[in-house]
Design a protein around this motif. Structure first.
Motif, PDB file in Angstrom:
ATOM      1  N   UNK A 150      28.872   2.528  10.467  1.00  0.00           N
ATOM      2  CA  UNK A 150      29.251   2.623   9.056  1.00  0.00           C
ATOM      3  C   UNK A 150      28.051   2.840   8.148  1.00  0.00           C
ATOM      4  N   UNK A 151      27.004   1.978   8.173  1.00  0.00           N
ATOM      5  CA  UNK A 151      25.859   2.245   7.285  1.00  0.00           C
ATOM      6  C   UNK A 151      25.133   3.544   7.629  1.00  0.00           C
ATOM      7  N   UNK A 152      25.087   3.904   8.895  1.00  0.00           N
ATOM      8  CA  UNK A 152      24.443   5.169   9.264  1.00  0.00           C
ATOM      9  C   UNK A 152      25.227   6.358   8.716  1.00  0.00           C
ATOM     10  N   UNK A 153      26.547   6.274   8.776  1.00  0.00           N
ATOM     11  CA  UNK A 153      27.369   7.363   8.234  1.00  0.00           C
ATOM     12  C   UNK A 153      27.214   7.459   6.725  1.00  0.00           C
ATOM     13  N   UNK A 154      27.144   6.303   6.053  1.00  0.00           N
ATOM     14  CA  UNK A 154      26.951   6.312   4.593  1.00  0.00           C
ATOM     15  C   UNK A 154      25.606   6.924   4.250  1.00  0.00           C
ATOM     16  N   UNK A 155      24.572   6.555   4.986  1.00  0.00           N
ATOM     17  CA  UNK A 155      23.241   7.116   4.743  1.00  0.00           C
ATOM     18  C   UNK A 155      23.248   8.626   4.924  1.00  0.00           C
ATOM     19  N   UNK A 156      23.875   9.082   6.008  1.00  0.00           N
ATOM     20  CA  UNK A 156      23.944  10.515   6.254  1.00  0.00           C
ATOM     21  C   UNK A 156      24.670  11.244   5.126  1.00  0.00           C
ATOM     22  N   UNK A 157      25.763  10.654   4.632  1.00  0.00           N
ATOM     23  CA  UNK A 157      26.521  11.271   3.542  1.00  0.00           C
ATOM     24  C   UNK A 157      25.688  11.357   2.271  1.00  0.00           C
ATOM     25  N   UNK A 158      24.981  10.263   1.942  1.00  0.00           N
ATOM     26  CA  UNK A 158      24.142  10.270   0.739  1.00  0.00           C
ATOM     27  C   UNK A 158      23.043  11.319   0.836  1.00  0.00           C
ATOM     28  N   UNK A 159      22.434  11.442   1.992  1.00  0.00           N
ATOM     29  CA  UNK A 159      21.373  12.430   2.162  1.00  0.00           C
ATOM     30  C   UNK A 159      21.920  13.849   2.072  1.00  0.00           C
ATOM     31  N   UNK A 165      22.675  18.736  -3.855  1.00  0.00           N
ATOM     32  CA  UNK A 165      22.683  18.562  -5.315  1.00  0.00           C
ATOM     33  C   UNK A 165      21.275  18.183  -5.777  1.00  0.00           C
ATOM     34  N   UNK A 166      20.431  19.179  -6.041  1.00  0.00           N
ATOM     35  CA  UNK A 166      19.041  18.878  -6.438  1.00  0.00           C
ATOM     36  C   UNK A 166      18.937  18.080  -7.730  1.00  0.00           C
ATOM     37  N   UNK A 167      19.955  18.160  -8.583  1.00  0.00           N
ATOM     38  CA  UNK A 167      19.897  17.481  -9.883  1.00  0.00           C
ATOM     39  C   UNK A 167      20.406  16.041  -9.809  1.00  0.00           C
ATOM     40  N   UNK A 168      20.704  15.545  -8.618  1.00  0.00           N
ATOM     41  CA  UNK A 168      21.239  14.194  -8.493  1.00  0.00           C
ATOM     42  C   UNK A 168      20.187  13.164  -8.880  1.00  0.00           C
ATOM     43  N   UNK A 169      20.641  12.066  -9.475  1.00  0.00           N
ATOM     44  CA  UNK A 169      19.752  10.992  -9.905  1.00  0.00           C
ATOM     45  C   UNK A 169      19.047  10.383  -8.689  1.00  0.00           C
ATOM     46  N   UNK A 170      17.737  10.530  -8.607  1.00  0.00           N
ATOM     47  CA  UNK A 170      16.978  10.037  -7.457  1.00  0.00           C
ATOM     48  C   UNK A 170      16.975   8.516  -7.409  1.00  0.00           C
ATOM     49  N   UNK A 171      16.835   7.890  -8.579  1.00  0.00           N
ATOM     50  CA  UNK A 171      16.799   6.416  -8.590  1.00  0.00           C
ATOM     51  C   UNK A 171      18.093   5.814  -8.064  1.00  0.00           C
ATOM     52  N   UNK A 172      19.217   6.381  -8.456  1.00  0.00           N
ATOM     53  CA  UNK A 172      20.505   5.876  -7.968  1.00  0.00           C
ATOM     54  C   UNK A 172      20.631   6.091  -6.470  1.00  0.00           C
ATOM     55  N   UNK A 173      20.148   7.251  -5.999  1.00  0.00           N
ATOM     56  CA  UNK A 173      20.205   7.529  -4.557  1.00  0.00           C
ATOM     57  C   UNK A 173      19.348   6.535  -3.782  1.00  0.00           C
ATOM     58  N   UNK A 174      18.152   6.282  -4.269  1.00  0.00           N
ATOM     59  CA  UNK A 174      17.263   5.332  -3.593  1.00  0.00           C
ATOM     60  C   UNK A 174      17.875   3.936  -3.580  1.00  0.00           C
ATOM     61  N   UNK A 175      18.507   3.560  -4.699  1.00  0.00           N
ATOM     62  CA  UNK A 175      19.145   2.250  -4.746  1.00  0.00           C
ATOM     63  C   UNK A 175      20.271   2.119  -3.732  1.00  0.00           C
ATOM     64  N   UNK A 176      21.101   3.166  -3.621  1.00  0.00           N
ATOM     65  CA  UNK A 176      22.194   3.130  -2.646  1.00  0.00           C
ATOM     66  C   UNK A 176      21.636   3.080  -1.224  1.00  0.00           C
ATOM     67  N   UNK A 177      20.629   3.892  -0.941  1.00  0.00           N
ATOM     68  CA  UNK A 177      20.035   3.910   0.396  1.00  0.00           C
ATOM     69  C   UNK A 177      19.395   2.574   0.739  1.00  0.00           C
ATOM     70  N   UNK A 178      18.773   1.954  -0.255  1.00  0.00           N
ATOM     71  CA  UNK A 178      18.150   0.652  -0.028  1.00  0.00           C
ATOM     72  C   UNK A 178      19.207  -0.396   0.327  1.00  0.00           C
TER      73      UNK A 178
END
Length: 358
Positions: A150-159, A165-178
């Motif tokens: 489950x967490x690996x699949x979520x990580x893969x989806x976020x990446x 989407x190059x314009x995606x908020x990097x801080x939000x992405x890093x927070x979700x990945x963390x």
């Protein structure tokens, strides 16, 4: 392991029976011969002649008796040894069956209790434990694979989303990945702790369950206050023998579980320790939703949750009670779960009491 071929146990027993029978026969015949000589008249000439005649008459009979005893000892010993070793043959067949991977086979040796029956019953009990352990490990591996996927699949989806989407908020992405990475780490550490408890690879010292419960309560007090839960701790000194770190983890898991599975507001957790004649007892109760008995019986299984967590930030990994049960079992103790009539859960851990210090 290669070994030099030797005589079978049945043949050894057969030769032993025949040998003992031959020795007994020789001793008996010697005693009869001596008794016969003593009964001859004491005249010198008569004695010599009588001894020769007695030897001439007694010799062939003695040889026939010894041959009969030898044959009887070999045949009878072979049959008797086979009958005596028949249970051992059944145990050997069951061992080979288990070695081939089938743990469902049982010997179930009939008859009254003797050494072979005790060995067969012990082997059946060992097979039952191994079968249950293997089934538990297989179930745990399947659940662990699912939970880790489950967490690996979520990580893969976020990446993938971030790459497209190059314009995606990097801080939000890093927070979700963390957050996902932290959950994966917690799950891995929990599984390692569970494996360590199952192996029983720890040093045993004298510990007091009341002090461990107090330490766990103090550690989790901020979490309880944050969630509006009151903790009431009391009890007697309850010494046992075990791992300080693992038993502290057990106490912490139980108190943590009681806090996060509680009422949304004004919940209560009771932590008590008592001493029984042969056990040190830790009891953790909490208020909460009413639980059905069939749900409670499965709560200590890995990755099983009775209800959804009240607080999403304390979701856990579903191994808290499973780890506590494994730690209790590793200390030759028990963990029982009972639903409270008013709602919530009562968890009782019984561990062997430490010997009194003098």
């Amino acid at each position: 392991m290669d070994r030099i071929p030797g005589l079978s146990v049945r043949l050894k027993l057969t030769l032993s029976y025949a040998g003992f029978l031959m020795v007994a026969g020789v001793v008996l015949l010697a005693a009869m011969w001596i008794s016969l000589l003593r009964s001859i008249h004491p005249s010198t000439v008569v004695i010599v002649r009588s001894r020769r005649e007695a030897l001439h008459d007694f010799g062939p009979t003695t040889a026939l008796v010894l041959v009969f005893l030898l044959v009887f000892g070999l045949v009878g010993g072979w049959l008797l040894a086979g009958r005596m070793l028949a249970p051992l043959a059944r145990i050997t067949d069951a061992t080979r069956t288990a070695a081939s991977g089938s743990l469902s086979h049982r010997i179930r040796l009939p008859g009254r209790t003797d050494e072979f029956r005790e060995l067969a019953d012990s082997f059946d009990a060992m097979l039952a434990q191994l079968e249950a352990h293997v089934a538990e490990q297989q179930r745990f591996a399947a659940n662990a694979s699912h939970e880790l996927r489950t967490p690996l699949a979520i990580t893969q989806t976020l990446l993938d989303v971030a790459r497209n989407d190059p314009d995606r908020d990097v801080d939000a992405l890093v927070g979700r990945l963390h957050a996902v990475n932290v959950r994966a780490i917690e799950l891995t550490e929990a599984m390692l702790l569970l494996s360590r408890a199952d192996r029983r690879s720890f040093t045993r010292v004298r510990v007091d369950l009341s002090l461990l419960a107090e330490e766990a309560t103090e550690t989790l007090l901020p979490l309880a206050e944050k969630n509006g839960v009151t903790i009431e701790a009391a009890g007697d000194v309850a010494p046992t023998i075990g791992s300080h770190a693992l038993l502290l983890q057990l106490s912490t898991n139980l108190v943590h579980n009681a806090i996060v599975h509680n009422q949304p507001e004004q919940g209560t957790v009771w932590v008590t320790t008592t001493v029984e004649p042969r056990a040190a007892v830790l009891t953790v109760e909490n208020t909460g939703e009413k639980l059905a008995p069939h749900i409670v019986s499965a709560l200590a299984e890995p990755f099983v949750r009775g209800t959804e967590r009240i607080r999403n930030d304390q979701a856990g990994v579903g191994l808290g009670l499973a780890i506590a049960k494994s730690i209790a079992r590793a200390h030759n103790g028990t963990l029982t779960l009972v639903p409270r009539a008013a709602g919530g859960l009562c968890v009782t851990v019984r561990l062997p009491a430490a010997p009194s210090q003098r």
